[in-house]
Design an enzyme around this catalytic site. Sequence first.
Site, mmCIF file in Angstrom:
data_model
loop_
_atom_site.group_PDB
_atom_site.id
_atom_site.type_symbol
_atom_site.label_atom_id
_atom_site.label_comp_id
_atom_site.label_asym_id
_atom_site.label_seq_id
_atom_site.Cartn_x
_atom_site.Cartn_y
_atom_site.Cartn_z
ATOM 1 C CB ALA A 531 -0.977 0.011 1.194
ATOM 2 N NE ARG A 533 0.417 0.188 6.371
ATOM 3 C CZ ARG A 533 1.171 -0.397 7.313
ATOM 4 N NH1 ARG A 533 2.090 -1.268 6.992
ATOM 5 N NH2 ARG A 533 0.974 -0.106 8.579
ATOM 6 C CB THR A 535 7.738 6.599 3.048
ATOM 7 O OG1 THR A 535 8.581 5.792 2.229
ATOM 8 C CG2 THR A 535 8.383 7.961 3.249
ATOM 9 N N GLY A 738 3.395 8.138 0.340
ATOM 10 C CA GLY A 738 3.991 7.034 -0.414
ATOM 11 C C GLY A 738 4.069 7.264 -1.913
ATOM 12 N N GLY A 740 5.527 4.196 -3.889
ATOM 13 C CA GLY A 740 5.971 2.909 -4.446
ATOM 14 C C GLY A 740 5.140 2.404 -5.610
ATOM 15 C CD GLU A 741 0.627 0.215 -3.884
ATOM 16 O OE1 GLU A 741 -0.172 -0.687 -4.168
ATOM 17 O OE2 GLU A 741 0.431 1.018 -2.971
#
Lengths: 784, 158
Positions: A531, A533, A535, A738, A740-741
């Site tokens: 997710a 989540r 950081t 975040g 990442g995704e």
Amino acid sequence: MTTEIKERIPSPIGESKPRLENDQKVTGAAIFADDIQFGNSLLYARIMHSPHPHALIKSIDTSKAEALPGVKAVVTGADFPGYLGLYLQDRHIFCRDRVRYVGDPVLGVAATSEEIAVKALDLIDVEYEVLEPVLNAEEGAKPDAPLIHPDLGNYKVANFIFPQPGTNISNHFKLRKGDVDGAWEKCSTIVERKFWVPHIQHVPIEPHTAIAQWDETGEITLWASSQSPFAQRNLLAQALGVSQSSVRVIAPKIGGGFGCKAGISMEALVVAIASKTNGRPVKLLLTREEEFHTAFVRQELIAYYKMGCDENGKILAMENTYYWGGGASTEYGVNVTRAAGYSCTGPYEVPNVKADSLCVYTNHPVGGAYRGFGMPEMHTGLEQCVDELAYKAGIDPVDIRSINCVKEGCETVTGFKMHPTGLSQCIEETAKAIQWGQKSPASAPNKRRGKGTAIMWKAPAMPPNAGSSAWVELAEDGTVNVGLGGQDLGQGAFTVMAQMAAAALGVPYESVRISSPVDTRYSPYEWQTVASRLTWSMGNAVVAAATDARRQVLDLVSEAWDEDPEDLDIRDGIVVSYKSEQEQPIKDIVVYGLPKPDDQGWLGGPIIGRGKFMPSYVTGLDAETGQGTRSVVHYTTGSQSVEVEVDLDTGCVEVLRGVSAFDVGRAINPALVEAQIEGGFVQGMSSALFEEMIMVDGFMQNPSFVDYRIATTTDAPSDLQSIIVEVPQDDGPWGARGIGEHPMVPTVAAIANAIYDAVGIRMMSPPFSAEKVYLAMLEAGIVE
Amino acid sequence: MTKLFKLSLTVNGNPYERQIEPRLLLSDFLRHELGMTGTHVGCEHGVCGACTVLLNGDPVRSCLMFAVQAHGHEVLTVEGLGTIDDLHPIQQAFWEAHGLQCGFCTPGFLTTLVPFLEENPDPSEEEIRVAISGNLCRCTGYQHIVEAVQLAAEKMRA
């Protein structure tokens, strides 16, 4: 103003520090799960998979296999009646009465060698009664479809998931806002489209690996290539009916995850097998072929969109229906469906919305979390429809996005007031960088160039109370050891946590270590590394722990020096007083404390800081309307623009340039943010051009790297630009959220929009292979 | 029981002799017989390139070779490129230029690049991309890898 803000940001926040652990990764010293040595007692597991998409198991005869020398255990579903699942407990560890997809684990064998284990599988007879399969989510949602889970009504389920017993629908998220039916007549332009996004797979280069051991006291240890050591501990304990404290998960380095190593999949198989090997450890290493069906895949999506705008380009209404092909189990996937429901409009302010997001069982491999958690699939069609709406309404595709995109204070689709967001700036930045509106000449007469833009939003999709915790301890030499439970998948989480701990405590980055590998026996709790989540959430916990340690040091020094703590500071690992100008390195303080004056005893003791974070403000949503006070913790937003060249002779699409801008709130480590953006872009590009699990009658046709191709160096554009926008998040560490995704969310749509700009065709289903593009151009009369 | 084969070869400059099964893959031999786990196995069908090692200086897929085929030859693995105190310039460049994320594919990239940069001390970006087009990386998007190779070439020319 800018200077003021900068002064509040302590070093090394915002600095591109080199990644921790690179030394081990470039020398071959890094230990991944399959590198752990267990000696000669190690056994090897192999799995028998279902050869049918849907069938009843009538009988299993394992007697010949059990008699084979070297076979130590044969385990079937009969041994494990418990249920497994993150949001919906809908599967057993091994199939019991029924198989639900080609590849479903029927039984497992442990033997002294892999060869013997494979031979043992050949000696096992399983009799099946073949049933009619469900091969398409939309068909599967119909009332007369064959039922894949007749027991759906009995499964345990999270209170925000709404299964419909007696059907294949395991979650139905409804969103009703405003008056959609009344809005269409006010629209001057309306677009309606259907899209299909096929199953793809995560393709970490390291296949899933897990080793399990049950000792004689019943203690279970699992070493796994894992994004979710704590969730795995919990889910295993539930499925096996044992306590969480008797399950220990150790998570060494992980060779890529992207969601497929989140939750639990093949790990439960090897744990079950190890229950019967008298304490000997058992290893299960998936082959590349098994990787396509024994772990998670991405759900497929059949999506219907209808949207309309007025003559100024203002979007007035959307009506979207999403049929998610969840596969044989939707224990994790039901929440992908929910996320797509509460984010169903994409990053737009739309006053009238009707949306249904349905998770449907199919006889395909199990859908799970995949980088983006439903958002890349959903944005694929949505962002093409917005593009088409712009062209039809005579408005520039970038302008329509700027007009309608979410801005601070606007009401989002679930009724939540949008927090500060830099989306408008992201749109401007990518348009500028790609030189929007200027057509560059093609490289050859048989080629056409085009540019496309797509924007996105994505919130962390998780239970409302997913928590993080951390500790910070200091050694005699002043080095700082940070305990945490999230994983570094290569995204650089450990590096970023070390930077945050250094900044919050006041020590040099180089003196911070991360306590790894994560081990549920010693590491503090973390829900999962998913997710985007960490950081934000784990970062908050680490900052809290470092701040706690700092406070303890300063309280101690304040007492010993008889000074006000407000006059004290820790800079570069040294406690300084701005008043008395005394200085003392923390290494002299943090273990042994400080002497009282005149040798009258001691103050202090070993310093250990602790911290936690759990969002407390996410509320439930109404089951009939999807409306509520606060649906999510926050949205990361962004924009991508690409330039492509389409070959008229072959249909081949080449991505020449990719420009991305994302609002990360605060880039703790800008180089790592750029690395996420580049990597996500190419993964998105790969799914746009190459990737599809080709399913025929429930059988995957291309389960190898030869036939399932991912992008290589020569496919990836050499011109990738990453723009970091920073509009701080109120509860993020130094404003961070975040990333990442998110970078792969808009990519497929941006490329599709560029193909439209180049040759005037709309591609309704990725991947946009040369063959598909050529045939579409042929049909449209663009080529002959 | 299969008849064992007496294998002798050199790995990272050191001679080894082992009795092995003829069907043992070179990748499994390195990882499990010699305990050199820096060579990674990603697909076992020769596509991903993670298991690349040098055989007499040439890159080969160790998952597509039997160990017995290396009999009498010299093998170089990632462990033989450099040590933490004395990194090969390619290792140094991958570290400094963020040429990796999860690091699972990295050993195969490094071994592929050693002979490439020896033969092409000043490669163009396109030459670099072609040279490593047989190595799959799912994390980086390749841009930082290409930059790391450019940095390595610079370091090796210096």
